[in-house]
Design a protein around this motif. Sequence first.
Motif, PDB file in Angstrom:
ATOM      1  N   VAL A 161       0.838  -1.146  -0.035  1.00 19.11           N
ATOM      2  CA  VAL A 161       0.087  -0.029   0.170  1.00 19.11           C
ATOM      3  C   VAL A 161       0.683   1.379   0.049  1.00 19.11           C
ATOM      4  O   VAL A 161       0.533   2.275  -0.617  1.00 19.11           O
ATOM      5  CB  VAL A 161      -0.905  -0.052   1.325  1.00 19.11           C
ATOM      6  CG1 VAL A 161      -1.729   1.432   1.479  1.00 19.11           C
ATOM      7  CG2 VAL A 161      -1.939  -1.182   1.158  1.00 19.11           C
ATOM      8  N   PHE A 162       2.040   1.397   0.656  1.00 16.02           N
ATOM      9  CA  PHE A 162       2.798   2.441   0.929  1.00 16.02           C
ATOM     10  C   PHE A 162       3.769   2.699  -0.328  1.00 16.02           C
ATOM     11  O   PHE A 162       4.013   3.491  -0.733  1.00 16.02           O
ATOM     12  CB  PHE A 162       3.580   2.245   1.952  1.00 16.02           C
ATOM     13  CG  PHE A 162       2.879   2.483   3.219  1.00 16.02           C
ATOM     14  CD1 PHE A 162       2.347   3.426   3.692  1.00 16.02           C
ATOM     15  CD2 PHE A 162       2.641   1.233   4.200  1.00 16.02           C
ATOM     16  CE1 PHE A 162       1.694   3.819   4.848  1.00 16.02           C
ATOM     17  CE2 PHE A 162       1.677   1.324   5.270  1.00 16.02           C
ATOM     18  CZ  PHE A 162       1.043   2.713   5.909  1.00 16.02           C
ATOM     19  N   VAL A 163       4.007   1.350  -1.193  1.00 15.18           N
ATOM     20  CA  VAL A 163       4.761   1.544  -2.348  1.00 15.18           C
ATOM     21  C   VAL A 163       3.680   2.300  -3.302  1.00 15.18           C
ATOM     22  O   VAL A 163       4.164   3.137  -4.234  1.00 15.18           O
ATOM     23  CB  VAL A 163       5.022   0.106  -2.914  1.00 15.18           C
ATOM     24  CG1 VAL A 163       5.453   0.185  -4.300  1.00 15.18           C
ATOM     25  CG2 VAL A 163       5.966  -0.495  -2.079  1.00 15.18           C
ATOM     26  N   ALA A 164       2.513   1.786  -3.465  1.00 17.41           N
ATOM     27  CA  ALA A 164       1.542   2.663  -4.097  1.00 17.41           C
ATOM     28  C   ALA A 164       1.347   4.156  -4.012  1.00 17.41           C
ATOM     29  O   ALA A 164       1.222   5.034  -4.564  1.00 17.41           O
ATOM     30  CB  ALA A 164       0.136   2.061  -4.269  1.00 17.41           C
ATOM     31  N   LEU A 165       1.437   4.457  -2.690  1.00 16.07           N
ATOM     32  CA  LEU A 165       1.316   6.001  -2.093  1.00 16.07           C
ATOM     33  C   LEU A 165       2.601   6.739  -2.632  1.00 16.07           C
ATOM     34  O   LEU A 165       2.400   7.813  -2.899  1.00 16.07           O
ATOM     35  CB  LEU A 165       1.184   5.914  -0.717  1.00 16.07           C
ATOM     36  CG  LEU A 165      -0.272   5.518  -0.035  1.00 16.07           C
ATOM     37  CD1 LEU A 165      -0.173   5.436   1.490  1.00 16.07           C
ATOM     38  CD2 LEU A 165      -1.368   6.576  -0.645  1.00 16.07           C
ATOM     39  N   ALA A 166       3.746   5.989  -2.697  1.00 16.67           N
ATOM     40  CA  ALA A 166       5.066   6.792  -3.034  1.00 16.67           C
ATOM     41  C   ALA A 166       5.110   6.983  -4.545  1.00 16.67           C
ATOM     42  O   ALA A 166       5.159   8.075  -4.841  1.00 16.67           O
ATOM     43  CB  ALA A 166       6.076   5.873  -2.595  1.00 16.67           C
ATOM     44  N   ALA A 167       4.301   6.036  -5.245  1.00 15.69           N
ATOM     45  CA  ALA A 167       4.266   6.173  -6.602  1.00 15.69           C
ATOM     46  C   ALA A 167       3.340   7.286  -7.123  1.00 15.69           C
ATOM     47  O   ALA A 167       3.483   8.219  -8.102  1.00 15.69           O
ATOM     48  CB  ALA A 167       3.950   4.736  -7.386  1.00 15.69           C
ATOM     49  N   PHE A 168       2.267   7.448  -6.455  1.00 19.28           N
ATOM     50  CA  PHE A 168       1.205   8.316  -6.539  1.00 19.28           C
ATOM     51  C   PHE A 168       1.749   9.601  -6.302  1.00 19.28           C
ATOM     52  O   PHE A 168       1.455  10.671  -7.097  1.00 19.28           O
ATOM     53  CB  PHE A 168      -0.169   8.079  -5.784  1.00 19.28           C
ATOM     54  CG  PHE A 168      -1.329   9.160  -5.774  1.00 19.28           C
ATOM     55  CD1 PHE A 168      -1.670   9.163  -7.346  1.00 19.28           C
ATOM     56  CD2 PHE A 168      -1.688   9.825  -4.958  1.00 19.28           C
ATOM     57  CE1 PHE A 168      -2.595  10.110  -7.641  1.00 19.28           C
ATOM     58  CE2 PHE A 168      -2.677  10.592  -5.224  1.00 19.28           C
ATOM     59  CZ  PHE A 168      -3.294  10.566  -6.572  1.00 19.28           C
ATOM     60  N   GLY A 169       2.571   9.983  -5.319  1.00 19.92           N
ATOM     61  CA  GLY A 169       3.031  11.116  -4.943  1.00 19.92           C
ATOM     62  C   GLY A 169       4.051  11.641  -5.863  1.00 19.92           C
ATOM     63  O   GLY A 169       4.004  12.806  -6.290  1.00 19.92           O
ATOM     64  N   VAL A 170       4.764  10.680  -6.731  1.00 14.62           N
ATOM     65  CA  VAL A 170       5.728  11.128  -7.813  1.00 14.62           C
ATOM     66  C   VAL A 170       4.912  11.830  -8.779  1.00 14.62           C
ATOM     67  O   VAL A 170       5.137  12.826  -9.538  1.00 14.62           O
ATOM     68  CB  VAL A 170       6.586   9.763  -8.117  1.00 14.62           C
ATOM     69  CG1 VAL A 170       7.188  10.206  -9.584  1.00 14.62           C
ATOM     70  CG2 VAL A 170       7.320   9.239  -7.190  1.00 14.62           C
ATOM     71  N   LEU A 171       3.788  11.161  -9.328  1.00 14.66           N
ATOM     72  CA  LEU A 171       2.777  11.676 -10.298  1.00 14.66           C
ATOM     73  C   LEU A 171       2.508  13.047  -9.917  1.00 14.66           C
ATOM     74  O   LEU A 171       2.067  14.091 -10.556  1.00 14.66           O
ATOM     75  CB  LEU A 171       1.532  10.692 -10.381  1.00 14.66           C
ATOM     76  CG  LEU A 171       2.101   9.397 -10.996  1.00 14.66           C
ATOM     77  CD1 LEU A 171       0.743   8.494 -11.213  1.00 14.66           C
ATOM     78  CD2 LEU A 171       2.601   9.520 -12.430  1.00 14.66           C
ATOM     79  N   LEU A 172       1.939  13.059  -8.664  1.00 19.18           N
ATOM     80  CA  LEU A 172       1.437  14.523  -8.055  1.00 19.18           C
ATOM     81  C   LEU A 172       2.600  15.814  -8.190  1.00 19.18           C
ATOM     82  O   LEU A 172       2.171  16.735  -8.215  1.00 19.18           O
ATOM     83  CB  LEU A 172       0.820  14.398  -6.846  1.00 19.18           C
ATOM     84  CG  LEU A 172      -0.473  13.454  -6.630  1.00 19.18           C
ATOM     85  CD1 LEU A 172      -0.684  13.704  -5.098  1.00 19.18           C
ATOM     86  CD2 LEU A 172      -1.513  13.911  -7.508  1.00 19.18           C
ATOM     87  N   VAL A 173       3.591  15.361  -7.869  1.00 12.35           N
ATOM     88  CA  VAL A 173       4.825  16.269  -8.047  1.00 12.35           C
ATOM     89  C   VAL A 173       4.928  16.722  -9.343  1.00 12.35           C
ATOM     90  O   VAL A 173       5.054  18.007  -9.721  1.00 12.35           O
ATOM     91  CB  VAL A 173       6.189  15.723  -7.529  1.00 12.35           C
ATOM     92  CG1 VAL A 173       7.355  16.647  -8.008  1.00 12.35           C
ATOM     93  CG2 VAL A 173       6.230  15.617  -6.145  1.00 12.35           C
ATOM     94  N   ALA A 174       4.788  15.836 -10.401  1.00 12.40           N
ATOM     95  CA  ALA A 174       4.743  16.459 -11.882  1.00 12.40           C
ATOM     96  C   ALA A 174       3.541  17.197 -12.189  1.00 12.40           C
ATOM     97  O   ALA A 174       3.806  18.241 -12.859  1.00 12.40           O
ATOM     98  CB  ALA A 174       4.810  15.012 -12.786  1.00 12.40           C
ATOM     99  N   LEU A 175       2.353  16.734 -11.550  1.00 16.14           N
ATOM    100  CA  LEU A 175       1.267  17.557 -11.821  1.00 16.14           C
ATOM    101  C   LEU A 175       1.220  18.945 -11.265  1.00 16.14           C
ATOM    102  O   LEU A 175       0.856  20.090 -11.852  1.00 16.14           O
ATOM    103  CB  LEU A 175      -0.130  17.072 -11.146  1.00 16.14           C
ATOM    104  CG  LEU A 175      -1.405  17.437 -11.383  1.00 16.14           C
ATOM    105  CD1 LEU A 175      -1.811  17.650 -12.723  1.00 16.14           C
ATOM    106  CD2 LEU A 175      -2.383  16.452 -10.492  1.00 16.14           C
ATOM    107  N   ALA A 176       1.876  19.032 -10.037  1.00 11.04           N
ATOM    108  CA  ALA A 176       2.057  20.556  -9.155  1.00 11.04           C
ATOM    109  C   ALA A 176       2.913  21.184  -9.936  1.00 11.04           C
ATOM    110  O   ALA A 176       2.760  22.464 -10.278  1.00 11.04           O
ATOM    111  CB  ALA A 176       2.300  20.312  -7.866  1.00 11.04           C
ATOM    112  N   THR A 177       3.865  20.653 -10.553  1.00 16.11           N
ATOM    113  CA  THR A 177       4.896  21.341 -11.163  1.00 16.11           C
ATOM    114  C   THR A 177       4.365  22.055 -12.547  1.00 16.11           C
ATOM    115  O   THR A 177       5.005  23.025 -13.001  1.00 16.11           O
ATOM    116  CB  THR A 177       6.117  20.847 -11.546  1.00 16.11           C
ATOM    117  OG1 THR A 177       6.792  20.025 -10.311  1.00 16.11           O
ATOM    118  CG2 THR A 177       7.360  21.383 -12.119  1.00 16.11           C
TER     119      THR A 177
END
Length: 443
Positions: free
Chosen positions: A200-216
Motif C-alpha cells: 500500500v505504501f509503495v503505491a502511495l509513494a508512486a502516486f506522490g511522484v505523479l502529483l509532483v509532476a502535476l503540481a510542477t
Amino acid sequence: MTHCVSAAPSRAQPYADRDETTQTTDATPTSTPGDLMSREQRLKLVLVLGSLIAVGPLTIDMYLPALPAIVTDFATTSAAVQLTLTGTLAGLAIGQLLIGPLSDAVGRRRPLIAGLLLHIVASALCVIAPNVAVLGVLRVVQGLGVAATAVVAMAVVRDLFTGSAFATMLSRLLLVMGAAPVLAPTLGGGVLRWTDWRGVFVALAAFGVLLVALATLALPETLPPARRQRGGVVATVMNYGGLLRDRVFVGLVLVAGLAMAALFAYVAGSSFVLQDTYGLDEQEFALAFGAGAVGLIGATQYNVRLLRRYPSQWILVTSLVAGTVAGLALVVFAATGVGGLPALLVSLWLVLAAAGLAMPNAPALALSRHGEAAGTASALLGAVQFGVGAIAAPLVGVLGTGAVAMALVVAGGMVAALLVLLVVVRPSRLAGLEAAPAVAVAH
C-alpha cells in the motif's frame, strides 16, 4: 504533460494578478479573480486541485483494510495500530500550522511541491518499517508532508473566490477529492490481493511522484508577491492571534473540526466493526465503506443546489441538527442490535451525508472573514479539523473496537458541533456574512 489549466493565465500572469489591488467596500461585494474565469477554467482548476488534495484521503484510508493484518504482523494491539492513524492526523494538523503561514509568505506552489516530496520519502520508508512504533513515527511524517496539499488547495480557492462562490467551488472540489475515500479502501483491498500491507505504501509513494509532476506543470501561482505576508515569525504569531480573537471564526473552525471528528471516528473504527464484529471480508468492507463515502459526496454536491436557494448558515444549522438525530439513532442501533447491520449502515450513511453538507459551509463562512491571510486561516482551520480527528481516532480504540464505541464517538462529534454552533457562534451572528466580500487587500 499538457498544462491542465490551459485556458487559464500562465505562471507569469497568475489568476491572482488580475486582482492585486482589489479593496473591500462597505456595501457592494467586489469581484474576485475567479469571477473572470470561464466555466471550463473552473472545471480544470477543480480537477487539478482535487487530484492534489486526494493524496490526503488516500494516505489516511488506503491502508484501512490492512489494519487487522498489521496487528497480526507486528504482534501488537488494535489500539496501537489505530495510533498510526492518529499519527497521520496529528502530522496533518501540525503541518498545516507551519505550511499555512509559509504559503502566505512565499506563495502556494513551493510549499506544495516540498510537502509532496516529504510525503514520498516517508511513504517509501513505511515499506521497511520494522515495528509499529517506527510505522507510527513515519505516519506522522507522512501527515506533515501531505498537509501542504490540504492548505494550498484551500488557500488557492480562497485566493480566487469568496462567499457562496467559495462554498460552491469547495463543494465541487469535495466531489473530486471525495472519490479518494470511495476508491482508497477498494484500491487497498486490491493491493492486498497481490501483496501485503507494505505494498500500500509503495503505491502511495508512486502516486506522490505523479502529483509532483502535476503540481510542477499544471498549477499556476495564485498569490502574487504584492499580496504576500511580510514580517516572519512575528507576523505569523500576530495573524494567529487575530484569528483566535475572532469568536465567530473560532466557533466555525470548531464546528468544522467536530464534524470531521465524527467522520474520522467512523474511519478509525469501521474496519474493526465491520470486519471483526459483523464478519465482512476485506472486499465487502471496501464496498460498505465506499457506500458511506458516496453518501458524503452526494451531500456535498447537493449542497451546490441548496446554495442557489438557501444561505450557507441555514444549510449548516439544518445539517447539524439532522446529523445529531442520525448519530443518536446510530447509538441506539449499535447498543441494541435492532435492525442489524442494515440499520447501522443506514444511520452511518445519514451522519456522513449530514457531515457532507456541513463540511463545505462551515469553512466557507469562516474563511470569508479573513481573506487577507487565507493560507494562515486555512491552516488553522485544517489543523483544528485534523487535530480533533486525531483525538477522535484513538478515543474509539480506548472505548473498544465494537460498534457502540464507534457510535458514541461519531454521535458525540455531531452533538458537540451543534452545541458549539448554537452557543459559541450563534446563528444570528452569521446573518449577512456571505455578503461580505472579504477580498484580500494588497500588502
